[in-house]
Design an enzyme around this catalytic site. Structure first.
Site, short mmCIF file in Angstrom:
data_model
loop_
_atom_site.label_atom_id
_atom_site.label_comp_id
_atom_site.label_asym_id
_atom_site.label_seq_id
_atom_site.Cartn_x
_atom_site.Cartn_y
_atom_site.Cartn_z
N GLU A 166 0.96 3.87 1.82
CA GLU A 166 1.43 4.27 3.15
C GLU A 166 2.62 3.43 3.59
O GLU A 166 3.62 3.94 4.10
CB GLU A 166 0.31 4.13 4.20
CG GLU A 166 -0.92 4.95 3.92
CD GLU A 166 -2.00 4.15 3.20
OE1 GLU A 166 -1.71 3.52 2.16
OE2 GLU A 166 -3.15 4.16 3.67
N CYS B 104 -6.20 1.82 5.93
CA CYS B 104 -6.81 0.57 6.37
C CYS B 104 -6.19 0.16 7.71
O CYS B 104 -5.28 0.82 8.22
CB CYS B 104 -6.59 -0.52 5.32
SG CYS B 104 -4.87 -1.05 5.17
N HIS C 219 0.86 -1.19 0.00
CA HIS C 219 0.00 0.00 0.00
C HIS C 219 0.90 1.24 0.00
O HIS C 219 2.04 1.19 0.47
CB HIS C 219 -0.89 0.03 1.24
CG HIS C 219 -1.98 -1.00 1.21
ND1 HIS C 219 -3.06 -0.95 2.05
CD2 HIS C 219 -2.16 -2.10 0.44
CE1 HIS C 219 -3.85 -1.97 1.81
NE2 HIS C 219 -3.33 -2.69 0.83
N CYS D 24 -2.33 -0.41 7.54
CA CYS D 24 -1.58 0.84 7.44
C CYS D 24 -1.68 1.65 8.73
O CYS D 24 -0.69 2.27 9.16
CB CYS D 24 -2.06 1.65 6.24
SG CYS D 24 -1.67 0.82 4.67
#
Length: 166
Positions: free
Chosen positions: A71, A99, A69, A102
């Site tokens: 992040e 999410c 992801h 993260c």
């Protein structure tokens, strides 16, 4: 890395102007993800001194990695750059509410401040579904600022998913 990202406006212009500037950079990263067929999320990590420590877009499809992801990738870059997984004093700009994975990484990295654009009612773990960063059982507190350039981020996400559905 900072040569790719010109300095934001001085703080005298106000935190909102600074946040809008850096979120625009994160949105540019999100557009790169969309161009590659990835969910359009971008993240930019600033150190306490305002220097860009990490910048990334979503890449789980291209990297065959469910943890890729935006992040996570930006945090990894920042930790590598400073030589420490703890990123105290940092600010993470991300175009979509993080999410659970993260949000956990943000806590472990000791990010000082999280600025996000669009809320994620289906998977957000900051305010929407699971307020992980506000859980009093956690040993770190993250300052939050949501909704910065949310309309732009939402339009980008909706257009991406509309195109995928045909």
């Amino acid at each position: 890395m900072n040569e790719d990202y010109p300095a934001g406006p001085p703080l005298e212009e106000g935190q909102d102007a600074v946040d809008r500037h850096w979120m625009a950079q994160a949105l540019a990263l999100a557009r790169q993800a969309a161009d590659l067929g990835e969910v359009p999320v971008g993240a930019l990590l600033l150190g306490a001194d305002g220097v860009v420590l990490g910048a990334a877009h979503n890449q789980p499809i291209g990297r065959h990695d469910p943890t890729a992801h935006a992040e996570i990738l930006a945090l990894r870059q920042g930790a590598e750059r400073v030589g420490n997984y703890r990123l105290g004093g940092s600010t993470l700009y991300v175009t979509l509410e993080p999410c659970a994975m993260c949000a956990g990484a943000i806590l472990h990295a000791r990010v000082q401040r999280l600025v996000y654009a669009a809320a994620d009612p289906k998977g957000g773990a900051v305010v929407s579904l699971y307020p992980l960063l506000a859980d009093p059982r956690m040993n770190h507190r993250v300052m939050l600022c949501g909704g910065v350039r949310a309309e732009e981020a939402g339009l980008l996400l909706r257009a991406f998913f509309r195109a995928r559905r045909g």
